[in-house]
Design a protein around this motif. Structure first.
Motif, PDB file in Angstrom:
ATOM      1  N   GLN A  87     -69.886 -39.769 -47.124  1.00 45.71           N
ATOM      2  CA  GLN A  87     -69.733 -40.657 -48.272  1.00 45.71           C
ATOM      3  C   GLN A  87     -68.704 -40.110 -49.247  1.00 45.71           C
ATOM      4  N   THR A  88     -68.775 -38.802 -49.505  1.00 49.94           N
ATOM      5  CA  THR A  88     -67.815 -38.174 -50.414  1.00 49.94           C
ATOM      6  C   THR A  88     -66.401 -38.252 -49.855  1.00 49.94           C
ATOM      7  N   SER A  89     -66.257 -37.981 -48.572  1.00 51.24           N
ATOM      8  CA  SER A  89     -64.928 -37.995 -47.962  1.00 51.24           C
ATOM      9  C   SER A  89     -64.349 -39.404 -47.941  1.00 51.24           C
ATOM     10  N   TYR A  90     -65.162 -40.403 -47.600  1.00 51.47           N
ATOM     11  CA  TYR A  90     -64.639 -41.764 -47.564  1.00 51.47           C
ATOM     12  C   TYR A  90     -64.299 -42.259 -48.964  1.00 51.47           C
ATOM     13  N   ASP A  91     -65.075 -41.821 -49.962  1.00 50.10           N
ATOM     14  CA  ASP A  91     -64.741 -42.195 -51.335  1.00 50.10           C
ATOM     15  C   ASP A  91     -63.382 -41.638 -51.723  1.00 50.10           C
ATOM     16  N   ARG A  92     -63.075 -40.408 -51.303  1.00 50.43           N
ATOM     17  CA  ARG A  92     -61.756 -39.831 -51.571  1.00 50.43           C
ATOM     18  C   ARG A  92     -60.671 -40.635 -50.849  1.00 50.43           C
ATOM     19  N   TRP A  94     -60.830 -43.842 -49.985  1.00 53.58           N
ATOM     20  CA  TRP A  94     -60.706 -45.142 -50.626  1.00 53.58           C
ATOM     21  C   TRP A  94     -59.983 -45.031 -51.965  1.00 53.58           C
ATOM     22  N   GLN A  95     -60.364 -44.024 -52.758  1.00 53.57           N
ATOM     23  CA  GLN A  95     -59.711 -43.839 -54.052  1.00 53.57           C
ATOM     24  C   GLN A  95     -58.228 -43.510 -53.873  1.00 53.57           C
ATOM     25  N   GLN A  98     -56.489 -46.695 -53.208  1.00 58.22           N
ATOM     26  CA  GLN A  98     -56.398 -47.489 -54.413  1.00 58.22           C
ATOM     27  C   GLN A  98     -55.282 -46.991 -55.334  1.00 58.22           C
ATOM     28  N   GLU A 306     -61.096 -36.244 -45.894  1.00 57.55           N
ATOM     29  CA  GLU A 306     -61.175 -35.500 -47.154  1.00 57.55           C
ATOM     30  C   GLU A 306     -59.835 -35.437 -47.876  1.00 57.55           C
TER      31      GLU A 306
END
Length: 345
Positions: A87-92, A94-95, A98, A306
């Motif tokens: 979750q942390t890696s995919y958030d990075r 995605w961000q 963006q 990551e």
């Protein structure tokens, strides 16, 4: 007749969104885009360990297995850690995507405004003013190249070497800080010097020139105060997104977490054969290999996501995004030079 697989053209955004028919289902893909080679060593080691446990259990009179009830307790811990990791890696990822889009959008907006509004009603800009506008648009395009190279640590200047002779040191410094990046060197002002060896990023250096152009446009009457303010806001958003991408690149997951997660994975893989060997015998090798293949694969995917600005298959298509933006900007500049009706005054 043989069937030819060809890419579906997707103009615009030709580089970043072309689609090619898949020759094989994804479930059968083991090399291109897959993480199998990254996890082959630990999976093989766990398979060998399982084989040793199965052999010892077979040659002994009594089973050496452990109660199967210990596996659910360990699997809950492993599952929670891997979920947090991915979750942390995919958030990075995605961000990062963006922020890259924000930079691209800001460059599009600034290019549109500079090419359309760089004149006073009823007056034609001079040759020098048109050259100033075109050079600034080129610098805008160079910004995204500078961001890409900075995130990949592909510096545009060569650090100078300290020499005992002060005069020689200064001469070498001037020579070594010239910007040499063939892919976008033509977008920069001639003989431009970089200061990356002094700690100043090229994107920030170029943003000063864009800011100066906005001020010149305001002084010439091209941009009224609210419009000049809005252009500055766009530039600020661009620099802000660049800083956020830099934070993603420079802030990895805590090493203590990564160490503990790998140790827990290894512990789970080491205990798993003992819980399976009594009931499954030699099949323990296959089952342990499949379980550890799954768990180490999830961890490897998180490691790829990551830092999403590199060259991995799973990374953001930074090069394609940059090239698509260059095509767009090139078309706009070409039409602007010939006085296309899209820039009607």
């Amino acid at each position: 007749m043989p069937r030819h697989h060809s890419r579906t053209p997707t103009f615009p955004l030709y580089h970043s969104t072309r689609k090619k028919p898949r020759r094989w289902p994804l479930v059968l893909r083991f090399i291109k885009g897959a993480i199998h080679m990254d996890i082959a060593v630990p999976v093989v080691l766990h398979a060998l360990w399982s084989a040793l446990i199965a052999y010892i259990d077979r040659v002994r009179d009594e089973h050496i297995g452990l109660p199967g009830s210990i596996i659910p307790s360990l699997s809950i811990v492993v599952g929670l850690m891997l979920v947090f990791r991915n979750q942390t890696s995919y958030d990075r990822f995605w961000q990062g995507n963006q922020h890259m889009t924000t930079i691209e959008t800001s460059i599009r907006n600034l290019t549109r405004s500079f090419l359309t509004c760089s004149h006073v009603n009823g007056q034609h800009p001079s040759v020098e003013e048109r050259a100033d506008t075109e050079q600034t648009v080129r610098i805008l395009l160079a910004l995204i190249y500078a961001a890409k190279n900075h995130l990949r640590a592909e510096w545009n200047t060569t650090p100078f070497v300290l020499l005992p002779n002060t005069a020689e040191q200064e001469r070498r410094r001037r020579e070594s800080t010239s910007i040499h990046k063939p892919e976008y060197e033509d977008l920069l002002p001639s003989q431009m010097r970089g200061f990356e060896d002094h700690g100043l990023g090229l994107l920030l250096q170029l943003s000063l020139r864009v800011e100066a152009y906005i001020k010149r446009g305001h002084d010439r009457g091209w941009f009224h105060p609210p419009q000049a303010s809005q252009l500055t806001v766009q530039l600020n958003q661009l620099v802000s997104s660049y800083g956020s991408m830099e934070t993603i690149h420079l802030t990895p997951l805590p090493v203590a977490y990564l160490i503990h997660m790998r140790q827990v994975l290894a512990l789970f893989g080491g205990v798993l054969p003992f819980a399976l060997v009594e009931e499954m015998g030699w099949w323990t090798i296959l089952m342990t290999s499949l379980v550890m293949f799954t768990l180490y694969g999830i961890d490897a995917i998180g490691a790829q996501l990551e830092d999403p600005f590199g060259y991995d298959k799973a990374d953001i298509k930074v090069d394609a995004i940059v090239e698509d933006l260059r095509v767009e900007t090139g078309v706009l500049l070409s039409e602007w030079r010939r006085g296309s009706e899209m820039f009607s005054k």
